[in-house]
Design a protein around this motif. Sequence first.
Motif, PDB file in Angstrom:
ATOM      1  N   SER A  56       0.306  -1.553  -0.158  1.00 46.89           N
ATOM      2  CA  SER A  56       0.043  -0.228   0.001  1.00 46.89           C
ATOM      3  C   SER A  56       1.001   1.398   0.030  1.00 46.89           C
ATOM      4  N   HIS A  57       1.782   1.182   0.638  1.00 50.83           N
ATOM      5  CA  HIS A  57       2.699   2.215   0.696  1.00 50.83           C
ATOM      6  C   HIS A  57       3.320   2.275  -0.898  1.00 50.83           C
ATOM      7  N   LEU A  58       3.752   1.890  -1.609  1.00 53.03           N
ATOM      8  CA  LEU A  58       4.289   1.707  -2.574  1.00 53.03           C
ATOM      9  C   LEU A  58       3.522   2.176  -3.664  1.00 53.03           C
ATOM     10  N   HIS A  59       2.177   1.543  -3.803  1.00 53.93           N
ATOM     11  CA  HIS A  59       1.417   2.230  -4.331  1.00 53.93           C
ATOM     12  C   HIS A  59       1.074   3.858  -3.627  1.00 53.93           C
ATOM     13  N   SER A  60       1.232   4.592  -3.174  1.00 48.86           N
ATOM     14  CA  SER A  60       0.404   5.248  -3.220  1.00 48.86           C
ATOM     15  C   SER A  60       1.391   5.978  -2.866  1.00 48.86           C
ATOM     16  N   GLU A  61       3.109   6.009  -2.342  1.00 51.15           N
ATOM     17  CA  GLU A  61       3.958   6.486  -4.331  1.00 51.15           C
ATOM     18  C   GLU A  61       4.263   6.569  -5.444  1.00 51.15           C
ATOM     19  N   PHE A  62       3.843   5.538  -6.043  1.00 48.95           N
ATOM     20  CA  PHE A  62       3.725   5.276  -7.223  1.00 48.95           C
ATOM     21  C   PHE A  62       2.487   5.805  -7.931  1.00 48.95           C
ATOM     22  N   SER A  63       1.285   5.938  -6.645  1.00 52.24           N
ATOM     23  CA  SER A  63      -0.285   6.923  -7.840  1.00 52.24           C
ATOM     24  C   SER A  63      -0.620   7.782  -8.156  1.00 52.24           C
ATOM     25  N   ILE A  64      -0.509   7.874  -8.862  1.00 53.13           N
ATOM     26  CA  ILE A  64      -1.021   9.221  -9.752  1.00 53.13           C
ATOM     27  C   ILE A  64      -2.166  10.461  -9.375  1.00 53.13           C
ATOM     28  N   TRP A  65      -1.002  11.442  -8.273  1.00 52.58           N
ATOM     29  CA  TRP A  65      -2.422  12.099  -7.263  1.00 52.58           C
ATOM     30  C   TRP A  65      -3.115  12.566  -7.830  1.00 52.58           C
ATOM     31  N   TRP A  66      -2.234  12.846  -8.915  1.00 52.02           N
ATOM     32  CA  TRP A  66      -2.955  14.023  -9.698  1.00 52.02           C
ATOM     33  C   TRP A  66      -4.246  14.341 -10.774  1.00 52.02           C
ATOM     34  N   ARG A  67      -4.088  13.190 -11.163  1.00 55.73           N
ATOM     35  CA  ARG A  67      -5.615  12.629 -11.677  1.00 55.73           C
ATOM     36  C   ARG A  67      -6.857  11.952 -10.821  1.00 55.73           C
ATOM     37  N   GLU A  68      -6.350  12.328  -9.845  1.00 62.03           N
ATOM     38  CA  GLU A  68      -8.271  11.979  -8.709  1.00 62.03           C
ATOM     39  C   GLU A  68      -8.692  12.314  -9.098  1.00 62.03           C
ATOM     40  N   GLY A  69     -10.114  12.037  -9.810  1.00 60.79           N
ATOM     41  CA  GLY A  69     -11.717  13.473 -10.026  1.00 60.79           C
ATOM     42  C   GLY A  69     -10.968  13.596 -11.636  1.00 60.79           C
ATOM     43  N   LYS A  70     -10.093  13.252 -12.068  1.00 59.39           N
ATOM     44  CA  LYS A  70     -10.120  13.430 -14.299  1.00 59.39           C
ATOM     45  C   LYS A  70     -10.755  12.392 -14.856  1.00 59.39           C
ATOM     46  N   MET A  71     -10.933  13.040 -15.718  1.00 61.07           N
ATOM     47  CA  MET A  71     -11.421  12.271 -16.598  1.00 61.07           C
ATOM     48  C   MET A  71     -10.292  11.309 -17.410  1.00 61.07           C
ATOM     49  N   PRO A  72     -10.707   9.781 -17.176  1.00 61.24           N
ATOM     50  CA  PRO A  72     -10.080   8.851 -17.390  1.00 61.24           C
ATOM     51  C   PRO A  72      -9.401   8.514 -18.528  1.00 61.24           C
ATOM     52  N   LEU A  73      -8.322   8.419 -18.504  1.00 60.33           N
ATOM     53  CA  LEU A  73      -7.126   7.689 -19.024  1.00 60.33           C
ATOM     54  C   LEU A  73      -7.356   7.310 -20.695  1.00 60.33           C
ATOM     55  N   PRO A  74      -6.710   7.840 -21.992  1.00 65.43           N
ATOM     56  CA  PRO A  74      -6.295   6.611 -23.398  1.00 65.43           C
ATOM     57  C   PRO A  74      -6.144   5.538 -22.365  1.00 65.43           C
ATOM     58  N   ASP A  75      -6.904   4.351 -23.425  1.00 61.06           N
ATOM     59  CA  ASP A  75      -6.642   2.935 -23.475  1.00 61.06           C
ATOM     60  C   ASP A  75      -4.963   2.638 -23.477  1.00 61.06           C
ATOM     61  N   TYR A  76      -4.565   3.175 -23.900  1.00 59.38           N
ATOM     62  CA  TYR A  76      -2.882   3.044 -23.948  1.00 59.38           C
ATOM     63  C   TYR A  76      -1.864   3.222 -22.744  1.00 59.38           C
ATOM     64  N   THR A  77      -2.357   4.974 -22.572  1.00 59.07           N
ATOM     65  CA  THR A  77      -1.725   5.360 -21.082  1.00 59.07           C
ATOM     66  C   THR A  77      -2.291   4.114 -19.746  1.00 59.07           C
ATOM     67  N   GLN A  78      -3.688   4.283 -20.036  1.00 62.23           N
ATOM     68  CA  GLN A  78      -3.507   3.285 -19.324  1.00 62.23           C
ATOM     69  C   GLN A  78      -3.155   2.300 -18.726  1.00 62.23           C
ATOM     70  N   ARG A  79      -3.343   1.272 -19.717  1.00 62.24           N
ATOM     71  CA  ARG A  79      -2.053   0.399 -19.240  1.00 62.24           C
ATOM     72  C   ARG A  79      -0.764   0.450 -18.870  1.00 62.24           C
ATOM     73  N   ARG A  80      -0.241   1.487 -19.348  1.00 62.20           N
ATOM     74  CA  ARG A  80       1.672   1.408 -19.024  1.00 62.20           C
ATOM     75  C   ARG A  80       0.812   1.591 -17.830  1.00 62.20           C
TER      76      ARG A  80
END
Length: 192
Positions: A56-80
């Motif tokens: 959970s610590h690793l996930h919080s470190e690498f989570s993209i916090w600036w994406r919260e509440g925004k529109m979903p990413l394109p499929d290719y980017t989401q897979r990455r």
Amino acid sequence: FSLEQRPVSGPTPATGSTKVEGSTKEEATIPVVLPRLVTMHQRVRILHRLKMALASHLHSEFSIWWREGKMPLPDYTQRRVDWWDYKPALPFDVQIQSRSRKRVKIFDERFLYKMQIVRARNEKRKERRAEWNVTRKKLVEDREQKRNERRQDALEAVNRVNCSGLLGGFSSKVTSSLDTGPRRARAPGVGY
């Protein structure tokens, strides 16, 4: 071993919070394992809790916090982005290139032929399993249908003979309890 949450100094994002005299101050914590004599069972539990806390610590470190509440990413980017949690297997042609050149030839004909046979065998197994699952479902349905027919025949036989006075006032309760509806499905491969 014992597991503790210790505060971390530095610019890491906050994962835990501590209250300081009425005000809330966000403070980052990290799990720490300390030496202690414990049983083997306790050690396994502590290490498992540590693994979950570190994940959970690793996930919080690498989570993209600036994406919260925004529109979903394109499929290719989401897979990455999903590759942080699960990286898909490489194609076979790329996997064999990672074999040691000192021990084996990368494009060894015997190895390639053997892997081709293994792949063909696995495909045949998949097909046979799919066919067997279809056949097994039909067999189970037939068995259930025969069981229901036998049950109905037995209920009709009891009703035809007019045995209502043999059990006193309980006959209607007994015959109605025999018809309980469809039975619960068994797990595959159990019984029969």
